[in-house]
Enzyme design. Structure first.
Site, mmCIF file in Angstrom:
data_model
loop_
_atom_site.group_PDB
_atom_site.id
_atom_site.type_symbol
_atom_site.label_atom_id
_atom_site.label_comp_id
_atom_site.label_asym_id
_atom_site.label_seq_id
_atom_site.Cartn_x
_atom_site.Cartn_y
_atom_site.Cartn_z
ATOM 1 N N GLU A 53 -0.474 1.792 2.078
ATOM 2 C CA GLU A 53 0.377 1.922 0.709
ATOM 3 C C GLU A 53 -0.626 1.626 -0.325
ATOM 4 O O GLU A 53 -0.252 1.516 -1.451
ATOM 5 C CB GLU A 53 1.544 0.751 0.846
ATOM 6 C CG GLU A 53 2.548 1.227 1.846
ATOM 7 C CD GLU A 53 3.475 0.340 1.841
ATOM 8 O OE1 GLU A 53 3.765 -0.817 1.023
ATOM 9 O OE2 GLU A 53 4.632 0.646 2.659
ATOM 10 N N LYS B 118 15.916 1.451 1.944
ATOM 11 C CA LYS B 118 15.062 2.620 2.337
ATOM 12 C C LYS B 118 16.046 3.739 3.165
ATOM 13 O O LYS B 118 16.611 3.592 4.025
ATOM 14 C CB LYS B 118 14.270 2.076 3.574
ATOM 15 C CG LYS B 118 13.091 1.213 3.011
ATOM 16 C CD LYS B 118 12.309 0.578 4.371
ATOM 17 C CE LYS B 118 11.116 -0.012 4.019
ATOM 18 N NZ LYS B 118 10.444 -0.805 5.383
#
Ligand SMILES: C=C(OP(=O)(O)O)C(=O)O
Ligand SMILES: [Mg+2]
Length: 443
Positions: free
Chosen positions: A220, A355
């Site tokens: 990330e 998500k």
């Protein structure tokens, strides 16, 4: 309103260079909506099932995988002809044609690609920005709530941003998966982004001063240094705040994604931390450790402090820290209303990570957001560790006034696609664009 006339599906590559599903939804008036599905690495056991292909070509790369095939041959016939504006009808048809509780027959990735592409196409037909369309869907649901208690106007989220990575995202150099910052002192979104960029550079500076700078960047985009222990990572981030002239806790606060499911051993019910003195922690030891960290560092948010099925431990954690700290369930809730409702009923956690691919349709994502808001659980809309240039979640966070977003660092383009999309949305909302800010964390 136009109807869905056709679907196209193909494999494209994600940020780990693995094939993922891209879907084009074509409207009867010729407008097109496109979405690409993300993919996690530290996935929860209770997430909807992703039918991931290693690639069907000669080199194991791109090809027509199972999910793509399913969109073309099974899903398209079930949804073509439905009004594009009727997201609920499209998503109900997707759930029905799959027919399983975990979307394992056709794949949550195949279903989600269609669900999101349809939302994009509906916005295109109206000539609207996606966040405006999503906001209409959100308002329809949220306004029915008593007393109009749920925020409905488009609002830019407060970002929660990865600085240092460990766990499954960076070769397990640290037990903790992410040490993040929240620019709580920001006046607006673009100011928040400037603070984040300054912090990212400053963390790099502190790491090189202590000789721990690493060329490794986690999935990330956080730095992936070799450090003495988890606590040193907090110290680096606090030093970076000071180097930037920020007051720790007032201008910038810390968030953690412990992602503890991934070092939990269900056989012995212990958390296997890497430091020898900490090995084989039980839930109580974990809660003590987290409480100690909260006492020492300006931590305002802890995600997955305990494992996905450690409900007892989570209850203790919530009793101990829930009054002062945001406790986010990611692997715990997996964006599924049944698990969130269990959490609400048992007073477990006080926040939920959202998500889209953990559940597989836009409508079910809105359900989770709505239930969370109704019960005072703060939603944090989140990217996955495997991402693409698709920026749908930026519009989702704004359109549902979710309050917070977690995308990853500012050093990788698949993350910047979302940060930059938010900058454009901010501009389109004008000089006083609503911004969630510090208030979204108030207890
Ligand atoms: C974004 C995360 O990682 P992944 O996508 O690997 O689950 C997370 O755990 O919050
Ligand atoms: Mg997580």
């Amino acid at each position: 309103m136009a109807v869905l006339q056709a679907l196209k599906a193909r494999q494209v590559l994600d940020s780990r260079g693995r094939p993922t599903v891209e879907v084009d939804a074509i409207a009867s008036n010729g407008a097109v909506g496109r979405a690409i599905v993300p993919s996690g690495a530290s996935t929860g056991r209770h997430e909807a099932i992703e039918l991931r292909d290693s690639g069907s070509s000669r080199y194991g790369g791109l090809g027509v995988g199972q999910a793509v095939e399913n969109v073309r041959t099974v899903i398209a016939p079930a949804v073509v002809g439905i009004e594009l504006d009727d997201q609920a009808a499209i998503d109900a048809a997707l759930v029905a044609v799959d027919g399983t509780a975990n979307k394992g027959r056709l794949g949550a990735n195949a279903l989600l690609g269609v669900s999101l592409a349809v939302a994009h196409a509906a916005a295109a037909v109206r000539g609207e920005e996606l966040f405006v369309h999503l906001n209409r869907l959100w308002k329809k649901r949220a306004k029915a709530e008593q007393g109009g208690s749920i925020a409905v106007e488009p609002t830019l989220p407060l970002p929660m941003v990865n600085m240092i990575s460990g766990g499954l995202h960076a070769g397990r150099n640290l037990d903790i998966q992410d040490i993040l910052i929240i620019p709580v002192g920001a006046e607006n979104y673009s100011h928040a982004l400037e603070m984040i960029v300054a912090m990212y550079r400053a963390v790099g500076g502190v790491l090189s001063e202590i000789g721990a700078e690493s060329v490794l960047v986690g999935d990330e985009g956080g730095y992936g240094p070799k450090l003495r222990n988890n606590e040193q990572a907090f110290e680096v981030v606090v030093d970076a705040m000071v180097a930037c002239g920020f007051e720790p806790g007032r201008d910038v606060a810390i968030a953690v994604d412990v992602a503890s499911t991934h070092f939990f051993d269900p056989a012995t019910k212990t958390y296997r931390l890497s430091e020898a003195s900490l090995r084989a922690f039980d839930s109580g030891d974990m809660v003590d450790m987290l409480a100690r960290w909260v006492g020492r560092y300006p931590i305002v948010s802890i995600e997955d402090g305990l494992a996905e099925d450690d409900w007892e431990g989570w209850k203790t954690l919530t009793e101990r820290l829930g009054g002062a700290v945001q406790l986010i369930g990611d692997d715990l809730f997996v964006t599924q209303t049944a698990r969130l409702e269990r959490g609400i009923a048992s007073k477990t956690a006080n926040s939920i990570l959202i998500k889209v691919n953990q559940v597989g349709t836009l409508s079910e994502t809105l359900d989770a957001l709505l239930i969370a808001r109704r019960h005072g659980y703060r939603p944090v809309v989140s990217a996955r560790s495997g991402e693409t240039e698709d920026a749908t979640i930026a519009d989702l966070a704004v359109g549902t006034a979710a309050g917070q977003i977690k995308i990853g660092s500012v050093a990788r383009s698949e993350r910047l696609a979302k940060y930059n999309r938010l900058l454009r949305i901010e501009e389109s909302l004008g000089p006083n664009a609503p911004f969630a800010g510090r208030a979204t964390l108030a207890r």
